[in-house]
Design a protein around this motif. Structure first.
Motif, PDB file in Angstrom:
ATOM      1  N   ALA A 108       0.704  -1.166   0.081  1.00 44.51           N
ATOM      2  CA  ALA A 108      -0.135   0.191   0.027  1.00 44.51           C
ATOM      3  C   ALA A 108       0.814   1.124   0.130  1.00 44.51           C
ATOM      4  O   ALA A 108       0.617   2.268  -0.590  1.00 44.51           O
ATOM      5  CB  ALA A 108      -0.822  -0.008   1.182  1.00 44.51           C
ATOM      6  N   LEU A 109       2.011   1.203   0.564  1.00 50.27           N
ATOM      7  CA  LEU A 109       2.790   2.247   0.624  1.00 50.27           C
ATOM      8  C   LEU A 109       3.436   2.870  -0.863  1.00 50.27           C
ATOM      9  O   LEU A 109       3.514   3.870  -1.279  1.00 50.27           O
ATOM     10  CB  LEU A 109       3.974   2.213   1.508  1.00 50.27           C
ATOM     11  N   ALA A 110       3.604   1.551  -1.616  1.00 54.33           N
ATOM     12  CA  ALA A 110       3.837   1.999  -3.084  1.00 54.33           C
ATOM     13  C   ALA A 110       2.771   2.444  -3.701  1.00 54.33           C
ATOM     14  O   ALA A 110       3.062   3.480  -4.514  1.00 54.33           O
ATOM     15  CB  ALA A 110       4.413   0.629  -3.645  1.00 54.33           C
ATOM     16  N   ALA A 169      11.367   7.602   0.004  1.00 61.27           N
ATOM     17  CA  ALA A 169      11.621   6.291   0.647  1.00 61.27           C
ATOM     18  C   ALA A 169      10.782   5.898   1.896  1.00 61.27           C
ATOM     19  O   ALA A 169      10.223   6.866   2.414  1.00 61.27           O
ATOM     20  CB  ALA A 169      13.023   6.470   1.210  1.00 61.27           C
ATOM     21  N   GLY A 170      10.519   4.864   2.314  1.00 60.19           N
ATOM     22  CA  GLY A 170       9.901   4.318   3.299  1.00 60.19           C
ATOM     23  C   GLY A 170      10.735   3.529   4.125  1.00 60.19           C
ATOM     24  O   GLY A 170      11.704   2.898   3.582  1.00 60.19           O
ATOM     25  N   ALA A 229       2.604  -7.659  -5.559  1.00 59.95           N
ATOM     26  CA  ALA A 229       1.306  -6.672  -5.491  1.00 59.95           C
ATOM     27  C   ALA A 229       2.044  -5.246  -5.666  1.00 59.95           C
ATOM     28  O   ALA A 229       1.240  -4.128  -6.218  1.00 59.95           O
ATOM     29  CB  ALA A 229       0.887  -6.640  -4.019  1.00 59.95           C
ATOM     30  N   ALA A 230       3.169  -4.914  -5.693  1.00 60.17           N
ATOM     31  CA  ALA A 230       3.961  -3.840  -6.038  1.00 60.17           C
ATOM     32  C   ALA A 230       5.261  -4.096  -6.664  1.00 60.17           C
ATOM     33  O   ALA A 230       6.410  -3.588  -6.198  1.00 60.17           O
ATOM     34  CB  ALA A 230       4.285  -2.952  -4.744  1.00 60.17           C
ATOM     35  N   PRO A 231       5.050  -4.293  -7.918  1.00 60.48           N
ATOM     36  CA  PRO A 231       6.338  -4.694  -8.786  1.00 60.48           C
ATOM     37  C   PRO A 231       7.430  -3.897  -8.863  1.00 60.48           C
ATOM     38  O   PRO A 231       8.448  -3.916  -9.133  1.00 60.48           O
ATOM     39  CB  PRO A 231       6.007  -5.293 -10.085  1.00 60.48           C
ATOM     40  N   ARG A 232       7.273  -2.453  -8.905  1.00 63.00           N
ATOM     41  CA  ARG A 232       7.999  -1.547  -8.957  1.00 63.00           C
ATOM     42  C   ARG A 232       8.883  -0.817  -7.901  1.00 63.00           C
ATOM     43  O   ARG A 232       9.581  -0.136  -7.841  1.00 63.00           O
ATOM     44  CB  ARG A 232       7.381  -0.246  -9.715  1.00 63.00           C
ATOM     45  N   LEU A 233       8.346  -1.423  -6.548  1.00 64.13           N
ATOM     46  CA  LEU A 233       9.176  -1.052  -5.383  1.00 64.13           C
ATOM     47  C   LEU A 233      10.415  -1.545  -5.337  1.00 64.13           C
ATOM     48  O   LEU A 233      10.518  -2.779  -5.364  1.00 64.13           O
ATOM     49  CB  LEU A 233       8.126  -1.306  -4.450  1.00 64.13           C
ATOM     50  N   ARG A 234      11.181  -0.672  -4.976  1.00 61.21           N
ATOM     51  CA  ARG A 234      12.868  -1.236  -4.856  1.00 61.21           C
ATOM     52  C   ARG A 234      13.081  -1.637  -3.257  1.00 61.21           C
ATOM     53  O   ARG A 234      12.932  -0.406  -2.514  1.00 61.21           O
ATOM     54  CB  ARG A 234      13.741   0.081  -5.305  1.00 61.21           C
TER      55      ARG A 234
END
Length: 460
Positions: A27-29, A71-72, A282-287
């Motif tokens: 969800a953060l992404a 960033a998180g 769920a968030a494939p672009r999140l590094r």
């Protein structure tokens, strides 16, 4: 908490966590997050202590990020503990992470406090350690651990009086060494971990296994122990035997580290790795950038082993004073080419670099880790501790002591060069942080935050 957004990822000893944790991170992404820095602590006395460490470690990060980076932060909270310092560590604190062993811990605590000068008491101590670690010795003298395929550390099945004498000498020799360094340099010597800063560790890959068992890490302070003197034979009686209860304290730490070593790997492989796989779906672009200290470095490294096939959400890994073998990523062990490291080639599951920060000032990893690792893999090593200390045998060294070893192409850089030029974009990188890391727990440093940010390619 010093940073936002911050989330905590919690696991039990089996690597199971509350439902909904992957969705909360994903969800953060969706809210615009580009990068997630995940930090795993080593040994801490409580979840609150782990949260405080996360807050202290993350504090410099916001000021280091480049424009456009959102960033998180997440802290991995797993069931571990640390011992308080001298003179009498709170061994009863182990009940918080090993509640099923409370009667055993009660008696162990009593023996350590009363320190009876009695050989029978040492024999009972050894039996209690085996009960604590679920190690059994069969009729033929073979040892086994319940629910584990890993070899049993020799110190758990050898003569307990001899083992306690061995560790007593190791403590006294190290205390004498650091005292001498302090006098020679005219300043404080490179210290071991002080009270309240001890932690557990993994083990080096030894001749007996892909990864040996039961090794040492933050052992509290060696202060209060006299200068080194040979323990001679373990045949003495009376007050002479009381001296060996100093070593017995460390042997108990070793035994619990054997338990926690397995736990850290299990939490990483069965907990964090699969969770990151769900986040990637769920968030494939999140590094994702993994950071681990001490035993937590083992945890995040084993998370790579637990990633689902084809999942590559991890963009960088930074290991701070890692308490596992420096050969872990090797395809072949130099001393046994037919065997691989326990994490063979898993650096290839990371899109960016795998950075191992190490310091020669970390006495916990430089002295007691190889001693315990050697005892875990070689029964003939139960000899005079002086023969082990400073031997420089590379089979038993930790990745937090001298970086990644036996992986072709590994880049080695001093911290000053990395801070000036940055971390290489891929592959294994060993960074000598001795200029700022003066002990095993000395990780809340802006310079180390800059190393993580550089590895993540998120810095200014």
């Amino acid at each position: 908490m010093s940073v936002e957004p911050y989330r905590e990822i919690t696991f039990d000893k089996e690597g199971d966590g509350p439902a909904g944790q992957p969705a909360a991170l994903a969800a953060l992404a969706r809210q615009g997050l580009t990068d997630l820095v995940v930090f795993a602590h080593g040994w801490n006395s409580s979840p609150a202590g782990a949260t405080r460490l996360c807050s202290d470690f993350f504090e410099p990060f916001p000021g280091l990020l480049a424009p456009g980076v959102e960033a998180g932060y997440a802290g991995v909270i797993w069931p571990s503990m640390m011992f308080t310092g001298e003179p009498v560590p709170d061994y009863r604190a182990l009940v918080t992470v090993l509640p099923e062993k409370e009667p055993v811990l009660d008696r162990l605590t009593e023996l350590l406090v009363t320190a009876p000068a009695d050989e029978a008491a040492f024999a009972e101590f050894g039996a209690l350690l085996r009960e604590l670690t679920d190690v059994t010795v069969g009729e033929a003298g073979r040892a086994g651990a319940a629910g584990s395929r890993e070899p049993v550390p020799e110190f758990l099945v050898a003569d307990p009086l001899e083992v306690c004498a061995l560790f007593t000498e190791a403590l006294e020799a190290d205390a004498g060494r650091t005292e001498g360094l302090g006098r020679g340099a005219g300043q404080g010597a490179d210290s071991a971990e002080g009270p309240g800063s001890t932690e557990g560790s993994g083990s080096a890959e030894g001749p007996g296994s892909t990864e040996g068992s039961g090794s040492a890490e933050g052992f509290g302070s060696a202060e209060g122990f006299g200068s080194a003197e040979g323990f001679g034979s373990a045949e003495g009686f009376g007050e002479g035997l009381k001296r060996y209860w100093k070593g017995a304290r460390e042997v108990l730490r070793q035994a619990t580290y054997y338990v926690m070593k397995k736990r850290a790997g299990r939490v990483g492989e069965s907990g964090l790795g699969p969770l990151l796989g769900e986040v990637a779906l769920a968030a494939p672009r999140l590094r994702v950038h993994l950071v681990g200290h001490s035993m937590g470095a083992r945890l995040v490294a084993y998370a790579l082993k637990g990633l689902p096939s084809g999942a590559r959400p991890v963009a960088s890994v930074t290991l701070l004073q890692g308490a596992f073998s420096h050969y872990a990523f090797a395809a072949r062990l130099p001393h046994d080419p037919g065997r691989p490291g326990s994490l063979r080639d898993l650096q290839n599951r990371v899109r960016g670099p795998v950075v191992a920060c190490y310091s020669r000032h970390d006495t916990a990893l430089g002295v007691f880790y190889p001693l315990a690792s050697r005892l875990a893999g070689d029964s003939a090593s139960l000899t005079r501790a002086a023969g082990l200390l400073g031997s420089g045998d590379p089979r038993w060294a930790a990745i937090g002591h001298d970086g990644v070893q036996a992986v072709p192409g590994t880049v080695v850089r001093p911290l000053a060069t990395v801070l000036r030029e940055g971390v290489p974009a891929s592959g294994c990188v060993s960074v000598d942080t001795a200029d700022v890391v003066r002990s095993h727990a000395d990780i809340c440093r802006a310079e180390l935050a800059r190393v993580v940010v550089s590895a993540a390619r998120t810095g200014r």
